[in-house]
Design a protein around this motif. Structure first.
Motif, PDB file in Angstrom:
ATOM      1  N   GLY A 567      58.773 -27.423  22.741  1.00 30.42           N
ATOM      2  CA  GLY A 567      60.359 -26.260  22.806  1.00 30.42           C
ATOM      3  C   GLY A 567      59.216 -25.713  20.901  1.00 30.42           C
ATOM      4  N   HIS A 568      59.193 -24.645  20.451  1.00 29.96           N
ATOM      5  CA  HIS A 568      58.988 -24.425  19.269  1.00 29.96           C
ATOM      6  C   HIS A 568      58.746 -25.618  18.176  1.00 29.96           C
ATOM      7  CE1 HIS A 568      59.548 -19.477  20.352  1.00 29.96           C
ATOM      8  NE2 HIS A 568      60.061 -20.270  21.448  1.00 29.96           N
ATOM      9  N   THR A 569      57.541 -25.243  17.599  1.00 32.05           N
ATOM     10  CA  THR A 569      57.308 -26.220  16.689  1.00 32.05           C
ATOM     11  C   THR A 569      58.206 -26.211  15.272  1.00 32.05           C
ATOM     12  OG1 THR A 569      55.342 -24.996  15.704  1.00 32.05           O
ATOM     13  CG2 THR A 569      55.708 -26.973  17.599  1.00 32.05           C
ATOM     14  N   GLN A 570      59.047 -25.555  14.773  1.00 29.46           N
ATOM     15  CA  GLN A 570      60.034 -25.517  13.662  1.00 29.46           C
ATOM     16  C   GLN A 570      60.668 -26.480  12.803  1.00 29.46           C
ATOM     17  OE1 GLN A 570      62.430 -21.938  11.005  1.00 29.46           O
ATOM     18  NE2 GLN A 570      62.038 -21.965  13.079  1.00 29.46           N
ATOM     19  N   VAL A 571      61.195 -26.822  14.242  1.00 28.32           N
ATOM     20  CA  VAL A 571      61.828 -28.107  13.840  1.00 28.32           C
ATOM     21  C   VAL A 571      62.098 -29.361  13.473  1.00 28.32           C
ATOM     22  CG1 VAL A 571      64.032 -29.090  14.923  1.00 28.32           C
ATOM     23  CG2 VAL A 571      63.586 -26.603  15.121  1.00 28.32           C
ATOM     24  N   PRO A 572      60.745 -29.235  15.236  1.00 29.93           N
ATOM     25  CA  PRO A 572      59.974 -30.900  14.719  1.00 29.93           C
ATOM     26  C   PRO A 572      59.289 -30.804  13.588  1.00 29.93           C
ATOM     27  CG  PRO A 572      60.009 -30.198  17.237  1.00 29.93           C
ATOM     28  CD  PRO A 572      60.477 -29.040  16.183  1.00 29.93           C
ATOM     29  N   VAL A 573      58.767 -29.881  12.508  1.00 27.87           N
ATOM     30  CA  VAL A 573      57.982 -29.870  11.918  1.00 27.87           C
ATOM     31  C   VAL A 573      59.254 -30.241  10.915  1.00 27.87           C
ATOM     32  CG1 VAL A 573      56.709 -28.960   9.411  1.00 27.87           C
ATOM     33  CG2 VAL A 573      56.335 -29.005  12.523  1.00 27.87           C
ATOM     34  N   TYR A 574      60.568 -30.237  10.289  1.00 31.11           N
ATOM     35  CA  TYR A 574      61.267 -30.048   9.638  1.00 31.11           C
ATOM     36  C   TYR A 574      61.850 -31.502   9.570  1.00 31.11           C
ATOM     37  CZ  TYR A 574      62.577 -25.415   7.833  1.00 31.11           C
ATOM     38  OH  TYR A 574      62.886 -23.901   7.142  1.00 31.11           O
ATOM     39  N   LEU A 575      62.352 -31.838  10.992  1.00 32.34           N
ATOM     40  CA  LEU A 575      61.958 -33.666  11.045  1.00 32.34           C
ATOM     41  C   LEU A 575      61.000 -34.532  10.840  1.00 32.34           C
ATOM     42  CD1 LEU A 575      63.861 -32.678  14.899  1.00 32.34           C
ATOM     43  CD2 LEU A 575      65.307 -33.317  12.255  1.00 32.34           C
ATOM     44  N   ILE A 576      59.980 -33.933  11.122  1.00 29.38           N
ATOM     45  CA  ILE A 576      58.797 -34.880  10.567  1.00 29.38           C
ATOM     46  C   ILE A 576      58.561 -35.377   8.862  1.00 29.38           C
ATOM     47  CG2 ILE A 576      56.357 -35.068  10.243  1.00 29.38           C
ATOM     48  CD1 ILE A 576      56.258 -34.150  13.470  1.00 29.38           C
ATOM     49  N   ALA A 577      58.874 -33.829   8.560  1.00 31.08           N
ATOM     50  CA  ALA A 577      59.147 -34.289   6.647  1.00 31.08           C
ATOM     51  C   ALA A 577      60.397 -34.792   5.768  1.00 31.08           C
ATOM     52  CB  ALA A 577      58.996 -32.820   6.273  1.00 31.08           C
ATOM     53  N   GLU A 578      61.784 -34.633   6.914  1.00 27.33           N
ATOM     54  CA  GLU A 578      62.835 -35.350   6.757  1.00 27.33           C
ATOM     55  C   GLU A 578      62.465 -36.790   6.669  1.00 27.33           C
ATOM     56  OE1 GLU A 578      65.094 -35.044   4.525  1.00 27.33           O
ATOM     57  OE2 GLU A 578      65.634 -32.637   5.384  1.00 27.33           O
ATOM     58  N   ARG A 579      61.905 -37.687   7.454  1.00 27.98           N
ATOM     59  CA  ARG A 579      61.633 -38.502   7.847  1.00 27.98           C
ATOM     60  C   ARG A 579      60.634 -39.677   6.788  1.00 27.98           C
ATOM     61  NH1 ARG A 579      59.208 -42.794  11.543  1.00 27.98           N
ATOM     62  NH2 ARG A 579      60.031 -44.432  11.412  1.00 27.98           N
ATOM     63  N   ALA A 580      59.403 -38.133   6.239  1.00 27.71           N
ATOM     64  CA  ALA A 580      58.381 -38.735   5.796  1.00 27.71           C
ATOM     65  C   ALA A 580      58.757 -38.752   4.532  1.00 27.71           C
ATOM     66  CB  ALA A 580      57.695 -37.143   5.491  1.00 27.71           C
ATOM     67  N   ALA A 581      60.002 -37.980   3.658  1.00 28.11           N
ATOM     68  CA  ALA A 581      60.564 -37.805   2.618  1.00 28.11           C
ATOM     69  C   ALA A 581      61.431 -39.417   2.322  1.00 28.11           C
ATOM     70  CB  ALA A 581      61.402 -36.798   2.200  1.00 28.11           C
ATOM     71  N   ASP A 582      61.971 -39.812   3.608  1.00 32.01           N
ATOM     72  CA  ASP A 582      62.609 -40.995   3.281  1.00 32.01           C
ATOM     73  C   ASP A 582      60.724 -42.474   2.855  1.00 32.01           C
ATOM     74  OD1 ASP A 582      65.286 -39.954   3.078  1.00 32.01           O
ATOM     75  OD2 ASP A 582      65.093 -40.804   4.910  1.00 32.01           O
ATOM     76  N   MET A 583      60.820 -42.342   4.414  1.00 34.40           N
ATOM     77  CA  MET A 583      59.378 -43.297   4.147  1.00 34.40           C
ATOM     78  C   MET A 583      58.901 -43.897   2.335  1.00 34.40           C
ATOM     79  SD  MET A 583      56.888 -42.373   7.284  1.00 34.40           S
ATOM     80  CE  MET A 583      57.769 -43.153   9.388  1.00 34.40           C
ATOM     81  N   ILE A 584      58.177 -42.629   1.794  1.00 36.02           N
ATOM     82  CA  ILE A 584      57.486 -42.355   0.877  1.00 36.02           C
ATOM     83  C   ILE A 584      58.895 -42.869  -0.381  1.00 36.02           C
ATOM     84  CG2 ILE A 584      56.813 -40.986  -0.398  1.00 36.02           C
ATOM     85  CD1 ILE A 584      55.460 -38.964   1.754  1.00 36.02           C
TER      86      ILE A 584
END
Length: 589
Positions: A567-584
């Motif tokens: 699929g288009h990669t825009q949504v996966p990047v958003y999800l990666i960043a949202e989860r990464a923010a919680d990790m940090i």
């Protein structure tokens, strides 16, 4: 100078001066986090980390602000009008053997919001198995489809389309969020005759083109209504407009500097082991660079091209390659810049018999300057009209190769039976019916490398399109699927057959040659800093996105995906960043 810095810092503390156009204007504060790249992922991180008022965050964006790029908020103009301008990195590939040695452009957003500010805006999550494969490969179940649903809710804000048409039966509200950050909607300027015929063809053909109520359910196969990152107000939803809105930018713990590139990452003095929390920035008015250090982390969000480019110039990469270029090796990791993967895009056009179907008054919008001026005038007046979406395409079909396809005997690079091999975006314009084909399950892998030790010289980008045995015959089957769709009974006496080079291609070899000559970058590059299990001998980051064998450095962008989604990669990047923010946050709270 000292008094100037006091004034600047004072204004920033009031939330009145959080965005700067030069590094020399940035106050000398103690930063907890330095985010390198204010693109899709970087904007999310900036928003989420500064939700904690104790975190001081500096975002360093190479491009200009999005606020002066009018075309970036007009859905119908951003991708085309901002290409090959200061809002584009203006990258080109090395000659592609699989494209008959052509050099092709690879548009990337050089602007706050990154490529989300200039892309085609398709809101496509991919298949659930894409994410489950991330989880299985990394050993971290948190990257699986079910685990990421919480971040879909935080990210998406589904809205009614600008034209307020009845959207019942065009999407499944049960799989969407209405409370997140990024406005998402359905096509807001319809072509009733073409849309009706497209849906009728779906009913008549079934199979590959059976109607799918919602392509974002995790099971995308079939023909569905397209969804886009645009809102009810008829404007583009980018990471900059959604996550870096005026309220967020007014936070006194968030500072953003645009038009600023770092030259490299540096080992942080006075630390144990390999700790990298320091960035080097050329000074605009001095021979001495500006050196900034984060107390907690540097987060690299430069994207699939920018991230490995910075790592390599910082001495993190294959020591043999770095030695050749006189770049001192800081950490030997041959995976940096490898595993590059992108979709290809190839436009298939069919003739339409004159007078056979009502194409509407805007059919020549893409080529008629008078219509374009009229569309812009309508958009400026009330945010409606044809420019509320990028292209006159309202439907997408996700299909797989036939189960008995000899190509599948080579090996299936997709993530599973619910993931597509081929994406076909359908619509009519300029008197033709078009199927924009994206080959979304490539087996080919390329690279991003550097050609010198100059950190401001463009990287060498080699997508290696169609170099894997699977890819070209799979793309050829995609062309056949588009032809099959054009032969639905509803199109009889309407679609007249291929237009352009495909009309004269009668053998597989000839079709292959047309595909090679007509394919371009799909603009969905991933994989150059891939995540892998914590103890793996390959990969660049661990599942928590911390760089392997380094302290203080994390990567959050599309480069960390080990495989390209279907699929288009825009949504996966958003999800990666949202989860990464919680990790940090969890690491440092």
């Amino acid at each position: 100078m000292f008094l100037y810095l006091i004034v600047v810092a004072g204004l920033a503390s009031l939330g009145l001066c959080a965005t700067y156009g030069s590094i020399k204007d940035v106050p000398k504060l103690e930063w907890d986090f330095i985010i390198v790249g204010g693109g899709t992922a970087g904007s999310v991180l900036a928003n989420r980390l500064t939700e904690n008022p104790k975190f001081k965050v500096l975002v360093i964006e190479a491009g200009p602000t999005n606020e002066n790029a009018t075309a970036s908020i007009i859905p119908g103009l951003g991708l085309t009008q901002l290409a090959m301008t200061r809002y584009d990195w203006n990258f080109t590939t090395v000659p592609q053997k699989g494209l008959n040695n052509r050099v092709v452009t690879l548009q990337r957003g050089h602007i706050l919001g990154g490529t989300s500010s200039v892309n085609g805006m398709v809101y496509s999550r991919g298949a659930s198995s894409d994410y489950d494969r991330f989880a299985n490969v990394t050993g971290d179940p948190g990257w699986g489809w079910d685990a990421l649903q919480q971040y879909i809710k935080k990210n998406e804000k589904f809205e009614n389309p600008p034209d307020n048409h009845d959207i019942k039966g065009e999407f499944d509200p049960a799989v969407h969020s209405f409370t997140g950050k990024v406005p998402v909607t359905l096509p807001g300027f319809l072509n009733p005759a073409v849309d009706s015929a497209t849906i009728q063809a779906s009913k008549e053909l079934g199979g590959d083109f059976a109607f799918n109520l919602d392509m974002n359910s995790g099971k995308p196969l079939g023909l569905a209504w397209e969804q886009n990152t645009a809102g009810h107000d008829g404007t583009r939803s980018s990471a900059a407009t959604s996550y870096l809105d005026s309220q967020t930018r007014s936070r006194n713990n968030l500072h953003i500097v645009t038009d600023t590139r770092i030259s490299r990452l540096l080992k942080t003095p006075g630390t144990k082991g390999l700790t990298i929390r320091t960035v080097e920035i050329p000074s605009p008015d001095s021979s001495d660079p500006v050196i900034l250090t984060a107390s907690k982390e540097v987060i690299l969000s430069g994207g699939t091209i920018g991230t490995p480019h910075i790592l390599l110039h910082s001495g993190i990469g294959d020591e043999n390659d770095l030695k050749t270029l006189n770049v001192p090796t800081v950490l030997h990791n041959p995976s940096v810049g490898r595993n590059f993967s992108d979709h290809t895009v190839f436009v298939i056009t069919f003739g339409i018999a004159p007078g056979s179907i009502d194409l509407g008054p805007w059919v020549n919008l893409l080529t008629d300057s008078a219509l374009q001026a009229n569309a812009l005038d309508i958009w400026n007046k009330n945010r409606t009209g044809p420019y509320v979406q990028y292209t006159p395409t309202d439907h997408i079909a996700w299909t797989r190769l036939s189960k008995d396809s000899p190509t599948l005997a080579i090996g299936d690079p997709s993530s599973g039976p619910n993931a597509g091999h081929i994406e076909l975006i359908f619509g009519a314009n300029s008197g033709v019916y078009a199927a924009i084909m994206l080959f979304v399950a490539p087996a080919s892998r390329g690279s991003v490398t550097i050609g010198s030790n100059n950190p401001f010289e463009d990287p060498l980008i080699d997508p290696a399109f169609y170099t894997a045995e699977f890819d070209l015959p799979a793309a050829r089957e995609g062309v056949q699927k588009a032809l099959n769709f054009s032969k639905a009974p509803v199109w009889q006496n309407v679609i007249t057959g291929f237009v352009g080079p495909l009309a004269n291609a009668t053998t597989d070899a000839e079709v292959d040659d047309v595909i090679r000559n007509g394919s371009e970058c799909g603009l969905h590059p991933v994989g150059t800093a891939a995540m892998s299990p914590k103890d793996a001998s390959w990969g660049v980051v661990d599942p928590d996105l911390l760089v392997k064998h380094v302290s203080g450095l994390r990567i959050v962008d599309a480069s960390i995906m080990p495989f390209i989604p279907s699929g288009h990669t825009q949504v996966p990047v958003y999800l990666i960043a949202e989860r990464a923010a919680d990790m940090i946050k969890n690491t440092w709270q």
